[in-house]
Scaffold this motif. Sequence first.
Motif, PDB file in Angstrom:
ATOM      1  N   ASN A  72      40.013  81.027  24.399  1.00 40.50           N
ATOM      2  CA  ASN A  72      39.871  79.928  24.156  1.00 40.50           C
ATOM      3  C   ASN A  72      39.733  79.061  25.619  1.00 40.50           C
ATOM      4  OD1 ASN A  72      40.180  79.713  21.588  1.00 40.50           O
ATOM      5  ND2 ASN A  72      42.373  79.347  21.155  1.00 40.50           N
ATOM      6  N   ILE A  73      40.511  79.768  26.554  1.00 38.77           N
ATOM      7  CA  ILE A  73      40.240  79.352  27.880  1.00 38.77           C
ATOM      8  C   ILE A  73      39.165  79.455  28.445  1.00 38.77           C
ATOM      9  CG2 ILE A  73      41.242  79.601  30.170  1.00 38.77           C
ATOM     10  CD1 ILE A  73      43.981  79.958  28.983  1.00 38.77           C
ATOM     11  N   GLU A  74      38.592  80.679  28.215  1.00 44.91           N
ATOM     12  CA  GLU A  74      36.967  81.124  28.593  1.00 44.91           C
ATOM     13  C   GLU A  74      36.245  80.121  28.060  1.00 44.91           C
ATOM     14  OE1 GLU A  74      36.133  84.793  27.620  1.00 44.91           O
ATOM     15  OE2 GLU A  74      37.229  85.798  29.497  1.00 44.91           O
ATOM     16  N   ASP A  75      36.239  79.824  26.729  1.00 44.23           N
ATOM     17  CA  ASP A  75      35.431  78.944  25.835  1.00 44.23           C
ATOM     18  C   ASP A  75      35.215  77.527  26.536  1.00 44.23           C
ATOM     19  OD1 ASP A  75      33.538  78.318  23.911  1.00 44.23           O
ATOM     20  OD2 ASP A  75      34.999  77.726  22.598  1.00 44.23           O
ATOM     21  N   THR A  76      36.455  77.100  26.883  1.00 47.09           N
ATOM     22  CA  THR A  76      36.756  75.597  27.419  1.00 47.09           C
ATOM     23  C   THR A  76      36.233  75.667  28.778  1.00 47.09           C
ATOM     24  OG1 THR A  76      38.680  75.203  26.002  1.00 47.09           O
ATOM     25  CG2 THR A  76      38.443  74.066  28.069  1.00 47.09           C
ATOM     26  N   ALA A  77      36.206  76.742  29.533  1.00 41.67           N
ATOM     27  CA  ALA A  77      36.090  76.673  30.975  1.00 41.67           C
ATOM     28  C   ALA A  77      34.416  76.679  30.891  1.00 41.67           C
ATOM     29  CB  ALA A  77      36.236  77.741  31.808  1.00 41.67           C
ATOM     30  N   ALA A  78      33.763  77.549  30.035  1.00 43.20           N
ATOM     31  CA  ALA A  78      32.229  77.422  29.911  1.00 43.20           C
ATOM     32  C   ALA A  78      31.760  76.313  29.370  1.00 43.20           C
ATOM     33  CB  ALA A  78      31.932  78.416  29.061  1.00 43.20           C
ATOM     34  N   ARG A  79      32.384  75.249  28.699  1.00 48.34           N
ATOM     35  CA  ARG A  79      31.883  74.085  28.091  1.00 48.34           C
ATOM     36  C   ARG A  79      32.054  73.240  29.276  1.00 48.34           C
ATOM     37  NH1 ARG A  79      35.257  72.735  23.403  1.00 48.34           N
ATOM     38  NH2 ARG A  79      36.197  74.794  23.924  1.00 48.34           N
ATOM     39  N   ASN A  80      33.025  73.430  30.387  1.00 52.89           N
ATOM     40  CA  ASN A  80      33.072  72.382  31.340  1.00 52.89           C
ATOM     41  C   ASN A  80      32.341  72.786  32.666  1.00 52.89           C
ATOM     42  OD1 ASN A  80      34.925  70.250  30.376  1.00 52.89           O
ATOM     43  ND2 ASN A  80      35.903  71.940  29.599  1.00 52.89           N
ATOM     44  N   GLY A  81      31.366  73.454  32.391  1.00 51.47           N
ATOM     45  CA  GLY A  81      30.683  74.068  33.606  1.00 51.47           C
ATOM     46  C   GLY A  81      31.074  74.912  34.488  1.00 51.47           C
ATOM     47  N   PHE A  82      32.094  75.632  34.035  1.00 54.52           N
ATOM     48  CA  PHE A  82      32.756  76.856  34.898  1.00 54.52           C
ATOM     49  C   PHE A  82      31.958  78.111  34.545  1.00 54.52           C
ATOM     50  CE2 PHE A  82      35.821  73.723  35.355  1.00 54.52           C
ATOM     51  CZ  PHE A  82      36.449  73.899  36.897  1.00 54.52           C
ATOM     52  N   LYS A  83      31.781  79.071  35.194  1.00 59.36           N
ATOM     53  CA  LYS A  83      31.227  80.313  34.832  1.00 59.36           C
ATOM     54  C   LYS A  83      32.209  81.271  35.052  1.00 59.36           C
ATOM     55  CE  LYS A  83      27.540  83.635  36.116  1.00 59.36           C
ATOM     56  NZ  LYS A  83      26.496  84.257  37.012  1.00 59.36           N
ATOM     57  N   VAL A  84      32.476  82.140  33.920  1.00 59.21           N
ATOM     58  CA  VAL A  84      33.236  83.095  33.868  1.00 59.21           C
ATOM     59  C   VAL A  84      32.871  84.324  34.391  1.00 59.21           C
ATOM     60  CG1 VAL A  84      34.681  84.687  32.204  1.00 59.21           C
ATOM     61  CG2 VAL A  84      34.114  82.282  31.465  1.00 59.21           C
ATOM     62  N   MET A  85      33.517  84.653  35.720  1.00 59.87           N
ATOM     63  CA  MET A  85      33.168  85.693  36.473  1.00 59.87           C
ATOM     64  C   MET A  85      33.526  86.943  36.094  1.00 59.87           C
ATOM     65  SD  MET A  85      31.297  83.818  38.310  1.00 59.87           S
ATOM     66  CE  MET A  85      30.714  84.966  39.637  1.00 59.87           C
TER      67      MET A  85
END
Length: 159
Positions: free
Chosen positions: A119-132
Motif C-alpha cells: 500500500n505504501i508503494e502504491d501511494t508513493a507511486a501515485r504521488n510522483g515518487f519512483k519506487v527504486m
Amino acid sequence: MEDMEKKTEEMAETGEVEMTQRMAERAGWIDTQTYWYLMQLLELNVDQAQERLPWDIEILRKVFDSTVSILKEYGHAVCNPYVATPDTGRQYRCTLSECGCESCNCQDEFMEKERLLSNIEDTAARNGFKVMDGDKDCIIVRNSEMDMDFEIRVGQLAG
C-alpha cells in the motif's frame, strides 16, 4: 519459523508471493464446498454433476462472492484467502485488516507487513515518487523533483 522467514525473504527478492499452505487449503475447501452446494441445489449426484455442471471456477467465485456479500450485510466476516497485485506490481497476501475477521488460521506474522509495504508503494507511486528498491522490511523511493531518495521501513512494535 526460520524456514518461513527464509521463504519470505526469497519471495521479497523475486517479487513473487504465494499463498501459505493453510491459505491454499482454505481456498480449495471453499471451492469444493461451493461446488457441492450447487450440486445439491440442482439435485445432481457426482456422475450427473460431471456431465451437467462441469467445474467452472468463474461460477464458483460468483456464487461465493454473492454469499459473502449477503453474510457481510448481516455482520459476518468471511475468510477468503487471496494474493493481490496492486498497481506497483508488488504482491501481498490478504490480511486480517482487509477481511475483518477477528482471527485467522491462514495468517502468518509476515502478511500484514507485506500488505502495508504494498500500500505504501502504491501511494508513493501515485504521488510522483519512483519506487527504486525494497526488501521484506523496507522500500526505497525517489522524489525526482528534489533528486532525493528515502527509505521507508515497516516493523512490528513490541507490545
